[in-house]
Design a protein around this motif. Sequence first.
Motif, short mmCIF file in Angstrom:
data_model
loop_
_atom_site.label_atom_id
_atom_site.label_comp_id
_atom_site.label_asym_id
_atom_site.label_seq_id
_atom_site.Cartn_x
_atom_site.Cartn_y
_atom_site.Cartn_z
N HIS A 74 14.01 32.68 57.21
CA HIS A 74 13.25 32.04 56.13
C HIS A 74 12.14 31.18 56.73
O HIS A 74 10.99 31.22 56.29
CB HIS A 74 14.14 31.13 55.29
CG HIS A 74 15.07 31.86 54.39
ND1 HIS A 74 14.65 32.48 53.23
CD2 HIS A 74 16.40 32.07 54.46
CE1 HIS A 74 15.68 33.04 52.64
NE2 HIS A 74 16.75 32.81 53.37
N LYS A 75 12.51 30.37 57.74
CA LYS A 75 11.55 29.46 58.33
C LYS A 75 10.47 30.22 59.09
O LYS A 75 9.30 29.88 59.03
CB LYS A 75 12.27 28.48 59.25
CG LYS A 75 12.94 27.38 58.46
CD LYS A 75 13.97 26.60 59.19
CE LYS A 75 13.57 26.16 60.55
NZ LYS A 75 14.62 25.34 61.17
N LEU A 76 10.88 31.27 59.79
CA LEU A 76 9.90 32.09 60.51
C LEU A 76 8.85 32.64 59.55
O LEU A 76 7.65 32.56 59.80
CB LEU A 76 10.60 33.27 61.19
CG LEU A 76 10.94 33.09 62.66
CD1 LEU A 76 11.71 34.30 63.18
CD2 LEU A 76 9.67 32.90 63.49
N ASP A 132 11.70 22.67 65.27
CA ASP A 132 11.70 21.69 64.19
C ASP A 132 13.12 21.32 63.81
O ASP A 132 14.07 22.04 64.11
CB ASP A 132 10.95 22.22 62.96
CG ASP A 132 11.69 23.32 62.25
OD1 ASP A 132 12.58 23.95 62.85
OD2 ASP A 132 11.38 23.56 61.07
N ASP A 133 13.23 20.17 63.20
CA ASP A 133 14.51 19.78 62.64
C ASP A 133 14.21 19.08 61.32
O ASP A 133 13.26 18.30 61.23
CB ASP A 133 15.26 18.85 63.59
CG ASP A 133 16.77 18.90 63.32
OD1 ASP A 133 17.28 19.96 62.93
OD2 ASP A 133 17.44 17.86 63.48
N THR A 134 14.99 19.41 60.30
CA THR A 134 14.72 18.91 58.95
C THR A 134 15.98 18.30 58.36
O THR A 134 17.09 18.77 58.62
CB THR A 134 14.27 20.07 58.04
OG1 THR A 134 13.02 20.55 58.50
CG2 THR A 134 14.12 19.63 56.59
N TYR A 189 18.77 23.34 50.14
CA TYR A 189 18.87 22.46 48.98
C TYR A 189 17.76 22.70 47.95
O TYR A 189 17.60 21.89 47.02
CB TYR A 189 18.82 20.99 49.43
CG TYR A 189 19.96 20.56 50.34
CD1 TYR A 189 21.13 20.00 49.81
CD2 TYR A 189 19.89 20.72 51.72
CE1 TYR A 189 22.17 19.60 50.63
CE2 TYR A 189 20.93 20.32 52.56
CZ TYR A 189 22.06 19.76 52.01
OH TYR A 189 23.10 19.37 52.81
N ASP A 190 16.98 23.76 48.11
CA ASP A 190 15.83 23.99 47.23
C ASP A 190 16.15 23.89 45.73
O ASP A 190 15.38 23.29 44.98
CB ASP A 190 15.17 25.35 47.52
CG ASP A 190 14.21 25.27 48.70
OD1 ASP A 190 13.89 24.14 49.14
OD2 ASP A 190 13.78 26.33 49.18
N PRO A 191 17.27 24.48 45.25
CA PRO A 191 17.54 24.45 43.80
C PRO A 191 17.78 23.05 43.22
O PRO A 191 17.66 22.85 42.02
CB PRO A 191 18.80 25.32 43.64
CG PRO A 191 18.80 26.20 44.84
CD PRO A 191 18.23 25.37 45.95
N GLU A 206 3.18 28.13 47.18
CA GLU A 206 3.03 26.83 46.51
C GLU A 206 3.88 25.78 47.24
O GLU A 206 3.44 24.66 47.49
CB GLU A 206 3.49 27.00 45.06
CG GLU A 206 3.06 25.91 44.12
CD GLU A 206 3.68 26.07 42.73
OE1 GLU A 206 3.48 25.18 41.90
OE2 GLU A 206 4.38 27.09 42.49
N LYS A 207 5.09 26.17 47.58
CA LYS A 207 5.99 25.26 48.30
C LYS A 207 5.38 24.89 49.66
O LYS A 207 5.38 23.72 50.05
CB LYS A 207 7.37 25.90 48.49
CG LYS A 207 8.35 25.03 49.28
CD LYS A 207 9.66 25.72 49.59
CE LYS A 207 10.44 24.93 50.63
NZ LYS A 207 11.62 25.63 51.15
N ASN A 208 4.85 25.88 50.38
CA ASN A 208 4.28 25.63 51.71
C ASN A 208 3.18 24.58 51.70
O ASN A 208 3.02 23.83 52.66
CB ASN A 208 3.69 26.93 52.28
CG ASN A 208 4.76 27.80 52.92
OD1 ASN A 208 5.85 27.33 53.22
ND2 ASN A 208 4.45 29.07 53.09
N HIS A 217 7.61 19.37 53.22
CA HIS A 217 7.85 18.66 54.48
C HIS A 217 7.43 19.52 55.68
O HIS A 217 6.65 19.11 56.52
CB HIS A 217 9.33 18.31 54.55
CG HIS A 217 10.25 19.44 54.14
ND1 HIS A 217 10.19 20.04 52.91
CD2 HIS A 217 11.19 20.13 54.82
CE1 HIS A 217 11.08 21.01 52.82
NE2 HIS A 217 11.68 21.10 53.98
N ARG A 218 7.95 20.75 55.73
CA ARG A 218 7.65 21.62 56.88
C ARG A 218 6.18 22.02 56.87
O ARG A 218 5.53 22.04 57.91
CB ARG A 218 8.56 22.85 56.84
CG ARG A 218 8.62 23.61 58.16
CD ARG A 218 9.80 24.57 58.25
NE ARG A 218 10.25 25.02 56.95
CZ ARG A 218 11.34 24.56 56.32
NH1 ARG A 218 12.11 23.67 56.90
NH2 ARG A 218 11.67 25.00 55.12
N GLY A 219 5.67 22.32 55.67
CA GLY A 219 4.26 22.68 55.55
C GLY A 219 3.37 21.57 56.09
O GLY A 219 2.42 21.81 56.83
#
Length: 195
Positions: free
Chosen positions: A11-13, A67-69, A150-152, A170-172, A176-178
């Motif tokens: 997903h992150k890739l 990264d770490d989130t 935790y997106d939902p 839109e999320k990107n 936070h990661r974006g």
Amino acid sequence: MELVFATNNQHKLQELQAILGDEFKLLSLKDIDCNEEIPEEQETLEGNATQKAKFVFDKYGYNCFADDTGLEISVLNGEPGVYSARYAGEEKSAEANMNMVLEKLSKINDRKARFRTVISLIINGDEKQFEGIVDGEVLMKKRGDSGFGYDPIFQPEGFDVSFAEMELSEKNKISHRGRAVQKLVGYLKTYDNEK
Ligand code: IMP
């Protein structure tokens, strides 16, 4: 520029490849034949990001970033934070993690939370860190089914949809990661020009 992204999370890739475009050639751990578990034993997001990037640089000799989130909930003193992946146990179930958060907040009105990402970039042995934050709140129940983790149950400030109800693009833009990646990309462009 070729760079390893020290993750096994598809997903992150996908998210990051979409943000980076083709200015940078992103290599996955698989691409460099790294099939081992990367250690993540620190007590902060910063510590874990460094540990992962350094591991790949030291052992495989590639410039890389990791990264770490964490989801940081104010009323829970920043929990689950660095323990976000395994909040409800070692099986790392997103459903169980979300249920645990919803349960802990069931009688609480203050639902302020944020996602925070730390990226550690190691180029030729020098480290730089980038932070991205998105403020928001924990919803009363799950909404939507895109995304992961935790997106939902997370609704970013200024929106009336959860992360799981948003298009990935839109999320990107606001995630936070974006945001951390935008800082990373800005730095990399300067770095490239200076060479
Ligand atoms: P990681 O450091 O990116 O692996 O993230 C640790 C944990 O935080 C993940 O296992 C997810 O539970 C959660 N997480 C990270 N990024 C996101 C996101 O964009 N949406 C929802 N949950 C996330």
